[in-house]
Design a protein around this motif. Sequence first.
Motif, short mmCIF file in Angstrom:
data_model
loop_
_atom_site.label_atom_id
_atom_site.label_comp_id
_atom_site.label_asym_id
_atom_site.label_seq_id
_atom_site.Cartn_x
_atom_site.Cartn_y
_atom_site.Cartn_z
N ILE A 152 0.84 -1.20 0.00
CA ILE A 152 0.00 0.00 0.00
C ILE A 152 0.88 1.26 0.00
CG2 ILE A 152 -1.65 1.37 1.34
CD1 ILE A 152 -2.88 -0.99 -0.14
N LYS A 153 1.93 1.23 0.78
CA LYS A 153 2.86 2.38 0.82
C LYS A 153 3.50 2.58 -0.55
CE LYS A 153 6.89 4.18 3.29
NZ LYS A 153 7.90 3.90 4.36
N GLU A 154 3.89 1.47 -1.18
CA GLU A 154 4.50 1.51 -2.51
C GLU A 154 3.48 2.02 -3.54
OE1 GLU A 154 7.63 0.51 -5.39
OE2 GLU A 154 7.63 0.67 -3.21
N TYR A 155 2.25 1.50 -3.43
CA TYR A 155 1.18 1.88 -4.37
C TYR A 155 0.90 3.38 -4.32
CZ TYR A 155 -3.43 1.98 -6.58
OH TYR A 155 -4.50 2.26 -7.39
N GLU A 173 0.21 7.12 -13.95
CA GLU A 173 0.41 6.18 -15.05
C GLU A 173 0.68 4.78 -14.51
OE1 GLU A 173 0.77 4.51 -18.80
OE2 GLU A 173 -0.12 6.42 -18.15
N GLU A 174 1.50 4.68 -13.46
CA GLU A 174 1.81 3.37 -12.88
C GLU A 174 0.57 2.74 -12.24
OE1 GLU A 174 6.48 3.67 -11.52
OE2 GLU A 174 5.00 4.86 -10.41
N LYS A 175 -0.23 3.56 -11.57
CA LYS A 175 -1.47 3.05 -10.98
C LYS A 175 -2.44 2.60 -12.07
CE LYS A 175 -1.26 5.84 -6.77
NZ LYS A 175 -1.88 6.95 -5.99
N ARG A 176 -2.49 3.35 -13.17
CA ARG A 176 -3.37 2.99 -14.28
C ARG A 176 -2.96 1.66 -14.88
NH1 ARG A 176 -3.32 2.90 -19.50
NH2 ARG A 176 -1.21 3.78 -19.60
#
Length: 284
Positions: free
Chosen positions: A238-241, A247-250
């Motif tokens: 979660i911390k990394e997310y 763009e990375e989350k997408r």
Amino acid sequence: MSYSVKLNGITKKYKMHRQNSDKLKDIILPGGYGEDFYAIRDLTFEAGKGDVVGIIGVNGSGKSTFSNLVANITPPTSGEIDVKGDVSLIAVSAGLNKELTGRENIELKLLMMGYKKNKIEEMKPDIIEFADIGKFIDMPVKKYSSGMKSRLGFSISISVDPDVLIVDEALSVGDKTFADKCLVKMNEFKERGKTIFFVSHSNGQMKKFCNKALWLEHGTIREYGPMKEVMPHYEAFIKEYKSWSKEEKRRFREEGTKKQEGLATAESASSEEKEKRKKSWILF
């Protein structure tokens, strides 16, 4: 330890329909109509008597679908579920008729569970006292706040003394005093060897109450084991997310959507991709 809940290769597939006419086509056409969506895919795991399992995962990971499957509210598309004993699901407004009063909902739910009228009259005062919603008990549920619905649903569910208890976000609404009272009651169940599944966005409640954690990701099991081992991995994720760019989350969401739509599966990933992902988490 003998199991109380066992899932073997459980998959739950839905059809995605863009309009109402697609639902009719799905019924008429051979093979159905619409895109496949796998809310849960190939879940295999066991929970023993006395286990309190925290179900964790980001939104859309399959937590509520898992709860409904174990509670036998929705049937699996494939696989087998073996639950020893009675199951009770506690979720905000789950099973409540919004047109009926709280008192009438108590009577209806207990009748549907097979209780006789005289037993219901005997149980009702304790349920009403635990819910503690005052005069609202004789008002239609449609006038309740989400916290009141949770109070009533929890009170009814624990009154039937189930062997397996599923709490799906029911303690995320309402006041802390009631949540603490619920946790005390759940601890009584825990001491009596009941199996409890606990879905909550409060990691603090999870770590305080649960002894195991089931981490779901895109409808599959990411990790399952002792809470003290799994939760640090999840919190690190979660911390990394949260540090990722939009763009990375997408890309992460799109990858998950493809898996759940059946366009790609964990099994179809290349060995190189699997090894890369494994290495990325080896430090945790």
